[in-house]
Design an enzyme around this catalytic site. Structure first.
Site, short mmCIF file in Angstrom:
data_model
loop_
_atom_site.label_atom_id
_atom_site.label_comp_id
_atom_site.label_asym_id
_atom_site.label_seq_id
_atom_site.Cartn_x
_atom_site.Cartn_y
_atom_site.Cartn_z
N HIS A 62 12.98 19.41 -20.53
CA HIS A 62 13.41 18.40 -19.55
C HIS A 62 12.29 18.05 -18.58
O HIS A 62 12.55 17.60 -17.47
CB HIS A 62 14.64 18.87 -18.75
CG HIS A 62 15.74 19.45 -19.60
ND1 HIS A 62 16.78 18.70 -20.11
CD2 HIS A 62 15.93 20.71 -20.06
CE1 HIS A 62 17.57 19.48 -20.83
NE2 HIS A 62 17.06 20.71 -20.83
N SER A 97 -10.45 0.81 -11.54
CA SER A 97 -9.65 -0.23 -10.92
C SER A 97 -10.59 -1.19 -10.20
O SER A 97 -11.60 -0.76 -9.64
CB SER A 97 -8.68 0.40 -9.92
OG SER A 97 -8.28 -0.56 -8.96
N LYS A 121 -9.96 5.19 -8.45
CA LYS A 121 -9.11 5.27 -9.63
C LYS A 121 -9.88 5.50 -10.92
O LYS A 121 -10.95 4.96 -11.14
CB LYS A 121 -8.30 3.97 -9.80
CG LYS A 121 -7.16 3.79 -8.83
CD LYS A 121 -6.09 4.86 -8.90
CE LYS A 121 -5.17 4.70 -10.09
NZ LYS A 121 -4.26 3.56 -9.94
N GLU A 138 -2.54 4.93 -22.56
CA GLU A 138 -1.40 4.03 -22.34
C GLU A 138 -1.30 3.01 -23.47
O GLU A 138 -0.20 2.65 -23.90
CB GLU A 138 -1.56 3.32 -21.00
CG GLU A 138 -1.39 4.26 -19.83
CD GLU A 138 -1.84 3.62 -18.53
OE1 GLU A 138 -0.97 3.13 -17.80
OE2 GLU A 138 -3.04 3.60 -18.24
#
Ligand code: ARG
Length: 457
Positions: free
Chosen positions: A153, A274, A280, A287
């Site tokens: 979980h 970024s 970043k 992704e």
């Protein structure tokens, strides 16, 4: 190529909707190979003369050389790769080119070309997966005893080793390779010679063309052979399932790379920055692997729906078989390569992983197990006692093994000093040495078996 019975040529719309050359030009190598096998067989069977066959075969080589050098020209009037090649062949060698299509149809031709293409795609996927497995096994070996929290979980469950976690992906990719091998085994028969749908009256030798193209033999039913796209679906289904595994691994690395976790630093080479936030470093490759898996699953759906209502034999809907297969294969190859780079070159912060395992009450099960083994308490009762200990530790904001013995004894007097040895994360993983378990010795034997399977030792 087929205008004999027509008074009017196709409209602009007809030409556009009909043309598959923009995508099926990807089949040019397979198309040339199949044509060369076909014409060699026609000569061997004396259906064309040896001299004509040689002219055709050399002409095909010349066309291939042009494609190699300049790409395949896209003329919608020539519809597809098969007519484009035949038309160029006719320009080069004259009317003898017209003998190539004897005892053949585009229907068996495209089925054959496409099978050959899918066979290569399967081999590429297998090579890619093998490289990924080597990276997984190598990193697992280095981290056979590196402790991290195991989750259910996505909540800290029990300590595991990073090597064990990575080897889970070895198992998934082993099943993927097995599925691809199965798909390859099932595409082993050659459709060439099935002609349009019914076979041919020419005395062809289908064994000869099948062998020349690396198949085990000819397909057994001409109607099935020109209508069958199971081989493409088998590939897409194996690719879909594989892409799910790539996506799950990508997802884990994305989570692990986020600052609150801090388990992993992705390689710069597979990250992006970024344009506004200078600090970043984004896991874009991971992704996109997760995103691409969705597209790959879309491709299998697309082809299944194209096929599901088609009567035998060929219908033009089947021309739509190629874009989803080409798309899925391109995406899958990229996904596998990206994940291989991430596994090979990520930096795991094993101190941070261990700390997280220590903080998350991950050894609560070990306390319960200790009560069962050392104090002969039934597991359910031990579970309850341990729950009370976790609650107390949580209230005080400390780890389980930081609770004083007196406080543990207040919860249950049967708890002894020796419990503390069982509460360390090292003791916890070492104890889980059942076959396939997370203990470093088990991970090392998983790694050893995998290295053998991969031919690494
Ligand atoms: N371009 C076609 C395809 O990809 C080739 C087969 C055409 N056959 C036909 N009877 N029109 O499916």
């Amino acid at each position: 190529m087929w205008g004999g019975r027509f008074a009017d040529g196709p409209s602009a719309i007809m030409r556009e909707i009909n043309a598959s050359i923009p995508f099926d030009k990807a089949l040019w190598r397979q198309d040339i190979a199949a044509s060369k096998a076909h014409v060699a067989m026609l000569a061997a069977q004396k259906i064309v003369t040896a001299e004509d066959a040689r002219t055709i075969s050399e002409g095909l080589d010349q066309v291939a050389g042009e494609y190699e050098a300049n790409g395949v020209p896209e003329d919608w009037d020539l519809e597809d790769i098969h007519m484009t090649t035949e038309s160029r062949l006719a320009e080069l060698i004259g009317p003898v080119a017209g003998r190539l299509h004897t005892a053949r149809s585009r229907n068996d031709q495209v089925a054959t070309d496409f099978k050959l293409w899918v066979r290569d795609a399967i081999d590429r996927a297998d090579d890619g997966l093998k490289a990924l497995q080597i990276a997984l096994v190598t990193r697992a070996d280095e981290n056979a005893a590196s402790i991290m929290p195991g989750f259910t979980h996505l909540q800290t469950a029990q300590p595991v080793t990073l090597g064990h976690h990575l080897m889970a992906y070895y198992e998934m990719t082993a099943r993927d390779r097995d599925r691809f091998a199965d798909a390859r085994r099932r595409l082993a028969l050659c459709p060439l010679g099935s002609a349009a749908l019914a076979g041919t009256g020419f005395p062809i030798d289908r064994d000869m063309t099948a062998e020349a193209l690396g198949f085990d033999g000819p397909t057994h039913n001409s109607l099935d052979a020109v209508s069958d796209r199971d081989f493409a679906l088998d590939y897409l289904m194996a690719a879909s399932q594989c892409s799910l595994h790539m996506s799950r691994l990508a997802e884990e690395l994305i989570i692990w790379a986020s600052q609150p976790y801090g388990f992993v630093r992705m390689p710069d080479t597979l990250s992006t920055g970024s344009s506004i936030m200078p600090q970043k470093k984004n896991p874009d490759a991971a992704e996109l692997v997760r995103g691409h898996a969705g597209r790959i699953v879309g491709c299998v759906t697309s082809l299944m729906i194209s096929m599901k209502g088609l009567p035998l034999a060929y219908s033009k809907d089947m021309q739509n078989d190629k874009p989803p297969v080409f798309e899925a294969a391109g995406l899958l190859d990229l996904c596998i390569a990206a994940m291989t780079g991430m596994v090979a070159d990520s930096t795991f912060n094993t101190d941070r992983m261990r700390e997280a395992a220590e903080l998350g009450y991950a050894t609560a099960t070990d306390l319960a197990d200790w009560l069962v083994v050392q104090a002969d308490i039934p597991f359910r009762e031990a579970h309850h006692i341990t729950g009370a200990a976790v609650k107390l530790a949580e209230t005080r904001g400390v780890a389980l093994d930081a609770l004083p013995l007196a406080d543990l004894k207040a919860i249950d007097e049967r708890i002894e000093e020796s419990v503390f040895a069982a509460l360390s994360v090292d003791a916890s993983v070492a104890a889980r040495s059942s076959y396939g378990g997370t203990a470093p010795n088990q991970v090392r034997s998983q790694v050893k078996r995998a290295r053998k399977e991969l031919g690494m030792e």
